[in-house]
Write a protein that holds these residues in place. Structure first.
Motif, PDB file in Angstrom:
ATOM      1  N   SER A  60       0.815  -1.210   0.000  1.00 39.06           N
ATOM      2  CA  SER A  60       0.000   0.000   0.000  1.00 39.06           C
ATOM      3  C   SER A  60       0.853   1.265   0.000  1.00 39.06           C
ATOM      4  O   SER A  60       0.367   2.332  -0.353  1.00 39.06           O
ATOM      5  CB  SER A  60      -0.944   0.002   1.196  1.00 39.06           C
ATOM      6  N   GLU A  88       3.519   1.656  -1.857  1.00 41.23           N
ATOM      7  CA  GLU A  88       4.135   1.782  -3.172  1.00 41.23           C
ATOM      8  C   GLU A  88       3.418   2.872  -3.973  1.00 41.23           C
ATOM      9  O   GLU A  88       2.196   2.958  -3.976  1.00 41.23           O
ATOM     10  CB  GLU A  88       4.039   0.454  -3.911  1.00 41.23           C
ATOM     11  N   VAL A 120       2.231   4.675  -7.415  1.00 43.82           N
ATOM     12  CA  VAL A 120       1.902   4.376  -8.800  1.00 43.82           C
ATOM     13  C   VAL A 120       1.440   5.659  -9.470  1.00 43.82           C
ATOM     14  O   VAL A 120       0.974   6.582  -8.818  1.00 43.82           O
ATOM     15  CB  VAL A 120       0.812   3.288  -8.915  1.00 43.82           C
ATOM     16  N   LYS A 156      -0.585   3.346  -3.696  1.00 47.81           N
ATOM     17  CA  LYS A 156      -1.404   2.311  -4.320  1.00 47.81           C
ATOM     18  C   LYS A 156      -2.736   2.128  -3.598  1.00 47.81           C
ATOM     19  O   LYS A 156      -3.750   1.827  -4.216  1.00 47.81           O
ATOM     20  CB  LYS A 156      -0.620   1.004  -4.296  1.00 47.81           C
ATOM     21  N   CYS A 172      -5.698   4.456  -4.829  1.00 51.99           N
ATOM     22  CA  CYS A 172      -6.050   4.439  -6.249  1.00 51.99           C
ATOM     23  C   CYS A 172      -7.334   3.661  -6.478  1.00 51.99           C
ATOM     24  O   CYS A 172      -7.671   2.746  -5.751  1.00 51.99           O
ATOM     25  CB  CYS A 172      -4.957   3.768  -7.064  1.00 51.99           C
ATOM     26  N   TRP A 205      -8.693   1.349  -9.499  1.00 48.31           N
ATOM     27  CA  TRP A 205      -8.162   0.691 -10.680  1.00 48.31           C
ATOM     28  C   TRP A 205      -9.245   0.566 -11.739  1.00 48.31           C
ATOM     29  O   TRP A 205     -10.365   0.148 -11.463  1.00 48.31           O
ATOM     30  CB  TRP A 205      -7.610  -0.682 -10.324  1.00 48.31           C
ATOM     31  N   CYS A 212      -4.667   3.206 -13.220  1.00 43.91           N
ATOM     32  CA  CYS A 212      -5.094   3.669 -11.903  1.00 43.91           C
ATOM     33  C   CYS A 212      -5.522   5.119 -11.980  1.00 43.91           C
ATOM     34  O   CYS A 212      -4.970   5.907 -12.750  1.00 43.91           O
ATOM     35  CB  CYS A 212      -3.922   3.439 -10.958  1.00 43.91           C
TER      36      CYS A 212
END
Length: 65
Positions: A34, A36, A38, A49, A52, A54, A59
């Motif tokens: 979580s 990380e 993106v 992450k 987001c 998806w 994302c």
């Protein structure tokens, strides 16, 4: 015949001990991804992450949803 079976068993044990090593993940990162970052596919900002949404195109951050 017994010698062949013993040889096969010993060979199998040696193989398991020395050559059948499992791949170990020795990374220092946490298992939780979580944190990380993106890239948002709409505004191209980097967000965590866990924040987001998806879609099929990638994302979307909170602001683009």
């Amino acid at each position: 015949m017994l010698k062949i079976i013993i040889l096969i068993v010993v060979g199998f044990v040696v193989y398991k001990i020395f050559f059948d090593k499992k791949i170990e993940n020795n990374s220092t990162t946490t298992k939780d991804d979580s944190d990380e970052l993106v890239e948002c596919s709409n505004c191209h900002t980097f967000v965590p992450k866990s924040e987001c949404k998806w879609t099929k195109n990638g994302c979307l951050c909170k602001d683009c949803q």
